[in-house]
Design an enzyme around this catalytic site. Structure first.
Site, PDB file in Angstrom:
ATOM      1  N   MET A 120       0.838  -1.197   0.000  1.00 43.01           N
ATOM      2  CA  MET A 120       0.000   0.000   0.000  1.00 43.01           C
ATOM      3  C   MET A 120       0.876   1.250   0.000  1.00 43.01           C
ATOM      4  SD  MET A 120      -3.156  -1.098   2.444  1.00 43.01           S
ATOM      5  CE  MET A 120      -3.430  -2.819   2.762  1.00 43.01           C
ATOM      6  N   CYS A 121       1.084   1.829   1.169  1.00 41.07           N
ATOM      7  CA  CYS A 121       1.751   3.129   1.231  1.00 41.07           C
ATOM      8  C   CYS A 121       3.225   3.076   0.849  1.00 41.07           C
ATOM      9  CB  CYS A 121       1.577   3.728   2.618  1.00 41.07           C
ATOM     10  SG  CYS A 121      -0.164   4.009   3.048  1.00 41.07           S
ATOM     11  N   VAL A 122       3.911   1.985   1.191  1.00 38.49           N
ATOM     12  CA  VAL A 122       5.331   1.883   0.825  1.00 38.49           C
ATOM     13  C   VAL A 122       5.470   1.829  -0.688  1.00 38.49           C
ATOM     14  CG1 VAL A 122       7.380   0.406   0.924  1.00 38.49           C
ATOM     15  CG2 VAL A 122       6.048   0.832   3.001  1.00 38.49           C
ATOM     16  N   THR A 125       4.268   5.143  -2.544  1.00 40.55           N
ATOM     17  CA  THR A 125       5.218   6.248  -2.398  1.00 40.55           C
ATOM     18  C   THR A 125       6.470   6.001  -3.239  1.00 40.55           C
ATOM     19  OG1 THR A 125       4.380   6.714  -0.169  1.00 40.55           O
ATOM     20  CG2 THR A 125       6.574   7.563  -0.717  1.00 40.55           C
TER      21      THR A 125
END
Length: 199
Positions: A120-122, A125
């Site tokens: 998700m966020c890793v 980004t």
């Protein structure tokens, strides 16, 4: 996977908040993840690299709802000219935040990404960093996620370690995926407009 071939001028610590690394909701292997992340932060600081802690503002009732215990960053922050906390509301740490501006002003051209959640966020980004022209290293043992539960008619449960590996594999053609966080090196950035970035 190999050791990182270039020094990172910034470290992005993604959503290492109490909700994701402590208690019943902690990612598998949270203690080891925290140890490696703390070491990355310490080495980045000593090298003069930028350290950016991303902090997710979750929805009401979520584990990382703002100003609840789970929302707090777990590792100590040394706020200053080379260390920042940037709050976000989406998976991508660049989306509607000052992250791009902070990195650009500092002259960062290469960065390392660690934290949660891998897919998700890793990953989101890291993908945007790559699209913006940054060189990205992703240490495999310094990001983590949860197991994916079984979905009837779709698949059995998927272990967290497999999810993390797939998340890294999906960007490995463009990012430098290194096996161990200890293989990541750091250097101080050289301030300048769009240093290290493609136009």
């Amino acid at each position: 996977m190999t050791d990182a071939a270039f020094p990172s001028q910034a470290l992005l610590v993604v959503d290492v908040q109490k909700a994701g690394v402590t208690g019943d909701r902690a990612v598998p292997g949270a203690a080891a993840l925290l140890e490696r992340t703390a070491d990355l932060i310490a080495r980045a600081r000593r090298s003069g690299a930028l350290v950016v802690h991303l902090q997710n503002d979750g929805a009401p009732g979520s584990g990382d709802e703002p100003h609840t215990p789970g929302w707090a960053l777990h590792l100590p922050v040394e706020t200053g000219p080379k260390e920042f906390v940037i709050r976000k509301t989406r998976d991508d740490g660049f989306a509607e935040t000052s992250l791009g501006s902070v990195l650009g002003t500092a002259g960062v051209g290469s960065l390392a990404v660690c934290g949660v959640m891998s897919e998700m966020c890793v990953q989101a980004t890291a993908r945007t960093a790559l699209a913006l022209g940054y060189r990205v290293v992703l240490p495999h043992d310094a990001h983590a996620t949860q197991d994916i539960p079984a979905a009837p008619g779709i698949s059995e449960a998927v272990p967290a370690a497999v999810v993390s590996r797939v998340a890294a594999w999906a960007i490995s053609a463009d990012a430098d995926v290194t096996a161990r966080a200890e293989g990541v090196t750091f250097a101080s950035p050289s301030p300048g407009p769009q240093s290290g970035m493609s136009s």
